[in-house]
Design an enzyme around this catalytic site. Structure first.
Site, PDB file in Angstrom:
ATOM      1  N   TYR A  68       0.861  -1.180   0.000  1.00 17.70           N
ATOM      2  CA  TYR A  68       0.000   0.000   0.000  1.00 17.70           C
ATOM      3  C   TYR A  68       0.899   1.232   0.000  1.00 17.70           C
ATOM      4  O   TYR A  68       1.721   1.418   0.894  1.00 17.70           O
ATOM      5  CB  TYR A  68      -0.874  -0.055   1.244  1.00 17.70           C
ATOM      6  CG  TYR A  68      -1.926   1.025   1.413  1.00 17.70           C
ATOM      7  CD1 TYR A  68      -1.953   2.176   0.641  1.00 17.70           C
ATOM      8  CD2 TYR A  68      -2.919   0.884   2.374  1.00 17.70           C
ATOM      9  CE1 TYR A  68      -2.913   3.145   0.815  1.00 17.70           C
ATOM     10  CE2 TYR A  68      -3.897   1.849   2.567  1.00 17.70           C
ATOM     11  CZ  TYR A  68      -3.881   2.980   1.785  1.00 17.70           C
ATOM     12  OH  TYR A  68      -4.840   3.943   1.965  1.00 17.70           O
ATOM     13  N   SER A  69       0.752   2.101  -0.996  1.00 18.74           N
ATOM     14  CA  SER A  69       1.512   3.343  -1.090  1.00 18.74           C
ATOM     15  C   SER A  69       3.015   3.043  -1.018  1.00 18.74           C
ATOM     16  O   SER A  69       3.527   2.304  -1.863  1.00 18.74           O
ATOM     17  CB  SER A  69       1.049   4.305   0.002  1.00 18.74           C
ATOM     18  OG  SER A  69       1.605   5.588  -0.171  1.00 18.74           O
ATOM     19  N   PHE A  70       3.724   3.573  -0.036  1.00 14.26           N
ATOM     20  CA  PHE A  70       5.157   3.301   0.120  1.00 14.26           C
ATOM     21  C   PHE A  70       5.451   1.809   0.010  1.00 14.26           C
ATOM     22  O   PHE A  70       6.483   1.396  -0.536  1.00 14.26           O
ATOM     23  CB  PHE A  70       5.616   3.844   1.474  1.00 14.26           C
ATOM     24  CG  PHE A  70       7.059   3.594   1.811  1.00 14.26           C
ATOM     25  CD1 PHE A  70       8.040   4.511   1.463  1.00 14.26           C
ATOM     26  CD2 PHE A  70       7.433   2.448   2.493  1.00 14.26           C
ATOM     27  CE1 PHE A  70       9.378   4.281   1.791  1.00 14.26           C
ATOM     28  CE2 PHE A  70       8.760   2.213   2.823  1.00 14.26           C
ATOM     29  CZ  PHE A  70       9.733   3.135   2.467  1.00 14.26           C
TER      30      PHE A  70
END
Length: 970
Positions: free
Chosen positions: A773-775
């Protein structure tokens, strides 16, 4: 047709000094000092006083708001306006604002929405068509479902924040609000009968109807303390609050108390404290809440503290919505009588939106039902203004004899006259002589008292919340549960007097060998998890034989026939075989509590998750996460353990993520209470893996945390993945808060190899599925590369809304940005609100006063949410430091190399990164194609960057994820 013997003569009660509820509010404002006492979340047991709004203040505020609505052309005479809020006070203020502007308020709330996006879209489209494309007033946090609409004719949502912030129009700002004098037949509200499945019907309520209802309710109740206030915890989109409490109190010229439902549902004993403090004369308590309160009082647990000098002499309990077990009423009556509650304190009733809530009341419960040996309390007789009859099932034109089961029908000036903009439903709902068909099966006993005896509908009613059986069938099908034959699920409700509420029954056809106890247990556990996720209740599960589940020529199972067969005992042998096999398996694998703390913690977990205390299918070694606990359940469990056991070192949310069993939490308590020895510290080994869902036979799913480093964001998603284990990585350094020598990662290479090694330890061989998720998307990419370099196959590499080039964004995430993102991410404040404090945070950071920065921001965040999370200011400082450190490792990150395939999930981008999804994909996300050798696919998901895994979107997200995994051969 001859009138029924149970009919009541038309109402002949005294009139009120007003002819409509608008004048009723004006009268209360002018002639009383009464008003609304509002408790905000988690404030009942605090020293801070509740908020008080007098009826005079309410009138003035609503008039001012009405002027704004007219100025901004958001309301016109007789136009329908959706009043859509979570807060009772918001709903009240804007209900009156719309009404005083001449509009017709239609009250709704976030609870009307299904988790299924298609159902939400269908529901809003239906509302738009039925209510003539209404405007909706709401708050920013509730906008998302309205923004999802794709139809041309959609509901236009406006936030009241925008309305109040808009400048007044100069030439009309001082103009008086047009005088409103409604006629008795004018509509004062539209209430929806249902909402989640897209077939809501709108019930018009008129001034005449409500005043007639209030006269009838007052006469039927004959309250001993008529000047004492009413109390409600029900949402304002239900007649039980809007009408039966809020408007009724105004018409009666008395005060009212509004309380958030979770505060009382978690701890019903607080309801008694409020009743005593405010001398409440009338409140609502359905059977499931009565049963829970009874258990609390009988347990004598110190967690449920009653006020000294508790006095319940004013009490009158409306109860309904589901059948009341007589034995529960008898036991609770005895307990409440110790504190002065009058005899027959319970008033079981029958009511619907169409009858303005309760209209038939039993005024002699539990004495009458005890004397008559009723298993379930009767519902009594109609109040003035209502008549009832039961007609025969075989000849509807004839009245049923006493004791004969038939169809319940009602009529009278309290009963509505037809659904809004739905002539077909109106025609179906009324008989040729004008009686309303309630849809309930019932009989009237020899004393003229009503008894419900089932429903003509198949709706499942759990703790007063209704569910559709076919939705549960579909959820079980979609879970692809190993050991269960597809298309052979049948769900319905059942109940006997030993149960507080109805229970979901799941019949299924097993595909395992009958003698395989382990497979049987695993299949049943998966079914329980799926049903618990949807209904927050534990189902009764019965595996059947093929001959027990015949299908029609159209391939359908007969729900009615299977339910009848179960209740007649035809499946008793199969139930017994299953129970013995499950018990046999549990005896081999389950462990009992070995310490007092383990026993207490296990009891708390069972109570929070509504598992019967005598149900030994859940033991001290079972994971809370494996049976459908939500992230809020985890918060509540930690809070209750700390409150009950009062350890010297309180448990934190991180402890339950580290080991989510009762035994693990007991060990964490004992470890935290004991001084940390040098040997213990020196032997600590960082383990990055959190097991979110241990069950299933397919390849595990590995999830990499976002930049904040924690895994809480994945908890709700894991519940929807039932066919494979789900593991998540938790960043290094969090255990330093417990005094352990655990330092953050010092390089990206250390992070990548640590996570790769952890995967190989638990899953030595592929194929692998890993997403971030994201990073975490960047980490998933790099770990996938390492696995492929070792010769392993990665069939699913997922980047959830992260492009490959991130160093510029990482350089923007200085310390104060990390603080802002963390506080927004965990729900302590909105992103907009958090950014207003950025300059102050920068000053604290420059002065090297980071802890003071956290303390400062705490003063401006959601206090209730802070208490729920139960984390200290020092812990948030540690957390921000870890997030800042981790993201600083990537300030020079450049992607290189490639993976075989990738799936990019696309949510709405951050506003300062891209203008829309097209720009986001074409300008940033599409760059992944440079780093994928064969196949990169893009998948739209609902929500925005920080909200795509929120509760309202997670089911659809999980559906997309399952499809992708299936397409990738996993």
């Amino acid at each position: 047709m001859a009138p029924s013997k149970t009919e009541i003569a038309p109402l002949r009660a005294a009139k009120y000094p007003f002819g409509n509820i608008v004048d009723a509010l004006r009268h209360a404002a002018a002639h009383t000092d009464e008003g609304i006492i509002v408790y905000h979340p988690n404030s009942i047991s605090t020293s801070s006083p509740p908020q008080t709004v007098s009826y005079k203040d309410l009138l003035h505020q609503a008039e001012a708001n009405a002027t704004r609505l007219l100025q901004q052309k958001l309301c016109s005479p007789k136009s329908i306006v959706l009043v859509h809020f979570e807060s009772a006070l918001d709903s009240i203020v804007w209900y009156w604002s719309v009404l005083l502007a001449g509009g017709i308020p239609a009250l709704t709330g976030p609870g009307m929405f299904s988790q299924n996006p298609a159902d939400r879209e269908r529901h809003l489209r239906h509302l738009s068509e039925t209510l003539n494309s209404p405007v909706c007033l709401t708050r920013p946090a509730l906008l998302a479902p309205f923004e999802e609409q794709t139809a041309d004719d959609r509901i236009k949502a406006r936030t009241v924040d925008e309305i109040l912030a808009a400048p007044e129009i100069a030439d009309v700002a001082d103009a008086p609000l047009p005088a409103l004098t409604p006629s008795s037949t004018d509509m004062l509200a539209l209430m929806l009968t249902s909402g989640s499945s897209g077939n809501a019907k709108a019930v018009p309520l008129t001034h005449q109807q409500l005043l007639a209802a209030f006269r009838g309710k007052s006469t039927a109740a004959s309250l001993r303390f008529p000047r004492s206030p009413f109390l409600s915890w029900v949402h304002m989109d239900h007649v039980a609050n809007l009408v039966h409490c809020h408007i009724f109190a105004i018409v009666s010229g008395i005060s009212q108390i509004q309380v958030p439902a979770p505060d009382l549902l978690i701890n019903p004993a607080q309801l008694l404290n409020l009743i005593s403090r405010h001398r409440v004369s009338r409140t609502f308590m359905p059977n499931f809440l009565c049963a829970k309160l009874r258990r609390q009082l009988e347990s004598g647990s110190p967690e449920y503290i009653l006020d000294p000098g508790l006095n319940l002499e004013t009490l009158y309990i409306d109860t309904g919505g589901e059948a009341n077990v007589t034995e529960v009423c008898i036991a609770l009556q005895s307990l409440l009588s110790r504190y002065g509650a009058p005899d027959n304190v319970f008033k079981p009733s029958f009511g619907m939106t169409e009858t303005v809530a309760g209209c038939i009341f039993n005024s002699h419960c539990p004495s009458y039902d005890h004397a008559q040996r009723h298993e379930f309390a009767c519902l009594g007789k109609p109040m003035p203004g209502v008549r009832m009859r039961v007609t025969r099932l075989d000849t509807p034109s004839e009245e049923a004899a006493p004791g004969e089961r038939g169809s319940l029908e009602v009529t009278g000036e309290v009963v509505f006259k037809g659904y809004y903009n739905n002539p077909a439903a109106t025609a179906e709902a009324f008989t040729s002589d004008g009686w309303f068909r309630t849809g309930d099966l019932a009989f009237i006993d020899s004393n003229g008292n009503l008894h419900l005896d089932g429903r003509t509908k198949e709706m499942i009613n759990i703790n007063g919340v209704k569910y559709l059986p076919y939705e549960l069938d579909a959820a079980l099908e979609q879970a692809q549960i190993p050991g269960a034959t597809p298309s052979y699920f049948c769900t319905f409700s059942s109940r006997d007097a030993t149960m507080d509420t109805e229970v979901v029954v799941v019949l299924y056809l097993p595909s395992y060998v009958e003698s395989d106890d382990e497979a049987r247990f695993s299949t049943q556990s998966s079914i329980i998890r799926v049903v618990a996720m949807h209904t927050r209740s534990r189902p009764r599960v019965v595996p059947l034989r093929p001959q027990d589940m015949p299908k029609s020529t159209l391939g359908k199972l007969s729900r009615a026939k299977l339910k009848t067969a179960l209740e007649e005992g035809q499946f008793a042998t199969q139930q017994q075989i299953n129970d013995e096999a499950i018990r046999r398996y549990q005896q081999k694998t389950r462990a009992s509590p070995e310490t007092p703390d383990e026993a207490v913690i296990l009891d708390i977990i069972k109570e929070q998750l509504e598992i019967r205390s005598d149900d030994d299918s859940f033991g001290v070694n079972d994971s809370i996460l494996s049976i459908g606990a939500t992230s809020m359940d985890l918060v509540a469990i930690i809070h209750r353990i700390n409150k009950c056991l009062q350890p010297s070192q309180p448990l934190r949310l991180t402890d339950i993520l580290k080991d989510s069993t009762a035994r693990g939490l007991a060990v964490a308590l004992a470890t935290g209470a004991a001084p940390r020895s040098q040997d213990q510290s020196s032997t600590h080994v960082y383990d990055p893996v959190v097991t979110l869902q241990p069950h299933g036979t397919k390849s595990p799913l590995w999830l990499v945390h976002p930049g904040v480093g924690e895994v809480l964001v994945f908890v709700n998603l894991a519940h929807h993945i039932t066919d494979r284990p789900v593991y998540a990585f938790r960043a290094k350094g969090f255990n330093a808060a417990a005094g352990l020598p655990e330092t953050p990662f010092t390089s990206l290479e250390e992070l990548f190899t640590t996570y790769r090694d952890a995967i190989k330890e638990r899953q030595p061989h592929g194929p692998y599925a890993i997403a971030g998720y994201s990073f975490g998307g960047m980490v998933a990419f790099e770990v996938s590369k390492l696995l492929e370099q070792d010769g392993d196959e990665v069939r699913y590499c997922g980047s959830w809304n992260l492009p490959p080039h991130i160093k510029f964004r990482m350089r923007e995430l200085v310390w104060e940005e990390c603080v802002i993102h963390l506080f927004y991410f965990v729900g302590l404040m909105t992103e907009l609100a958090a950014y207003t404090h950025k300059p102050t945070l920068q000053e604290f950071n420059r002065a090297n006063r980071r802890l003071d920065a956290i303390r400062y921001l705490r003063q401006h965040c959601d206090a209730a949410r802070w208490d729920e999370l139960g984390l200290s200011e020092e812990y948030y400082l540690l957390w921000v430091g870890l997030a800042s450190n981790m993201q600083s490792l990537a300030v020079d990150y450049e992607p290189s190399g490639s993976v075989k395939c990738m799936d990019v999930f696309v949510a709405d981008p951050l506003s300062h990164v891209a203008k829309d999804r097209i720009d986001w994909v074409e300008g940033r996300l599409s760059a992944w194609k440079e780093f994928v050798r064969e196949d990169v696919r893009f998948h739209d998901v609902q929500g925005a960057h920080y909200t795509m895994l929120n509760r309202e979107y997670v089911e659809a997200f999980a559906g997309t994820l399952k499809n992708v995994l299936r397409e990738r051969g996993l």
